[in-house]
Design an enzyme around this catalytic site. Structure first.
Site, PDB file in Angstrom:
ATOM      1  N   ASP A  50       0.839  -1.194   0.000  1.00 40.14           N
ATOM      2  CA  ASP A  50       0.000   0.000   0.000  1.00 40.14           C
ATOM      3  C   ASP A  50       0.874   1.245   0.000  1.00 40.14           C
ATOM      4  OD1 ASP A  50      -2.897   1.164   0.690  1.00 40.14           O
ATOM      5  OD2 ASP A  50      -1.416   2.246   1.895  1.00 40.14           O
ATOM      6  N   TYR A  55       3.142  10.074  -0.343  1.00 44.80           N
ATOM      7  CA  TYR A  55       4.253   9.545   0.466  1.00 44.80           C
ATOM      8  C   TYR A  55       5.608   9.886  -0.169  1.00 44.80           C
ATOM      9  CZ  TYR A  55       0.506   6.582   2.438  1.00 44.80           C
ATOM     10  OH  TYR A  55      -0.653   6.117   2.988  1.00 44.80           O
ATOM     11  N   LYS A  84      -2.686   6.026  -4.447  1.00 41.60           N
ATOM     12  CA  LYS A  84      -3.786   6.905  -4.056  1.00 41.60           C
ATOM     13  C   LYS A  84      -3.691   8.255  -4.756  1.00 41.60           C
ATOM     14  CE  LYS A  84      -3.667   4.751   0.535  1.00 41.60           C
ATOM     15  NZ  LYS A  84      -2.242   4.480   0.790  1.00 41.60           N
TER      16      LYS A  84
END
Length: 323
Positions: A50, A55, A84
């Protein structure tokens, strides 16, 4: 049990491994460390990775996946990779370029799951957290139903196998589920979920719509200074969890992860410590009793570690609803 075999079927027919490796790291950790630990996680048996654009480590995580494919440890189809869509790209015309940017950073042809990271839109641009001169976030106003339609197109284009959301409350989910002309339902809603904040109402809602709940922060907070209220109790030191762990000769972290798997939640284990990464895969080696599960249910105390207070004034701020 073979951890690689434990999967849940999504509402679009694809399968997601019930245990995932979370790659978000504290600011102190150099981004390059994501390469090392992700490779290690794959070596010990993690197959669900994930990650997210925000990030800022997709390059390294992608490199790790590709090197484990190159050395024959896994094939691409063995890995379930989630990225994401960040809040600065929620305008429909920005969705596909954002996914293409992630794919380019990863050097992969597709992701397995692409999800809306957070329902609050921020001003588009290169800056991930745009703020005004007073340090307040600069919001954008976007209809999330239009964002969703752009995600549907990414799925049709083969850039992602599945699409979902994160940090949505049940009303925001309902809005998408009731959207006229909906082509694909969200396969998941990834939210903070742990014994102190077990999300039982949201879980029931998701189950009733065949949406998988994915738990982040499943071990409480790793005390990320910039996100978390430091005065909250530390989950892994909880006496009830500790007692159950002792009884099963496991760690409190493993008990917290196992709890989620047994209630039908897909759980992310985030660690940058090799010993603990190896330990976390042992979640398949034991089972909690019904009494254990009830005792852990009893710890629920509405403690949210990640409340993103900065966004509280936005109309789509998700946490003003009960669930």
């Amino acid at each position: 049990m073979d951890p690689k075999g434990q999967k849940v079927k999504l509402n679009d027919g694809h399968f997601i491994p019930v245990l995932g490796f979370g790659t978000a790291e504290a600011k102190e950790v150099p981004k390059s460390e994501a390469l090392e630990v992700t490779k290690f996680a794959i070596e010990v048996g993690f197959r669900h990775i994930d990650c997210a654009h925000v990030y800022q480590n997709e390059e390294h995580v992608g490199q790790a996946i590709r090197s484990k494919i190159a050395d024959g440890t896994v094939k691409r189809e063995d890995i379930f990779y989630t990225s994401k869509l960040w809040s600065t790209s929620l305008r429909p015309e920005l969705v596909r370029p954002a996914l293409e940017k992630s794919l380019n950073n990863l050097q992969l042809d597709y992701v397995d799951l692409y999800i809306i990271h957070f329902p609050v839109a921020l001003k588009p641009g290169e800056t991930l957290f745009p703020t005004d001169e007073n340090g307040k976030p600069i919001f954008d106003s976007v209809d999330l139903c239009r964002t969703w339609e752009a995600l549907e197109k990414c799925k049709d284009a083969g850039l992602t196998k599945s699409i979902g959301v994160s940090n949505f409350n049940h009303k925001q989910l309902e809005k998408i589920l009731n959207k006229p002309g909906l082509k694909y339902k969200p396969v998941c809603n990834q939210v903070e979920c742990h014994p102190y904040f077990n999300q039982s109402k949201l879980l029931d809602f998701c189950k009733s719509h065949d949406i998988v709940l994915v738990a982040y922060g499943a071990l409480g907070s790793q005390r990320l200074k910039e996100w978390v209220n430091p005065n909250l109790p530390f989950l892994l030191e909880d006496p009830v969890l500790s007692a159950i762990a002792k009884k099963h000769k496991q760690t409190p972290a493993l008990v917290a992860l196992r709890y989620q798997i047994q209630r039908g939640v897909v759980v992310l284990a985030k660690s940058y410590n090799k010993k603990r990464i190896k330990e976390n895969i042992q979640v398949f080696d034991f089972e909690l009793t019904l009494e254990d599960m009830k005792a852990i249910d009893g710890l629920n105390s509405n403690i949210r570690y990640y409340d993103f207070q900065q966004a509280v004034d936005h109309p789509e701020y998700p946490y003003s609803e009960e669930y």
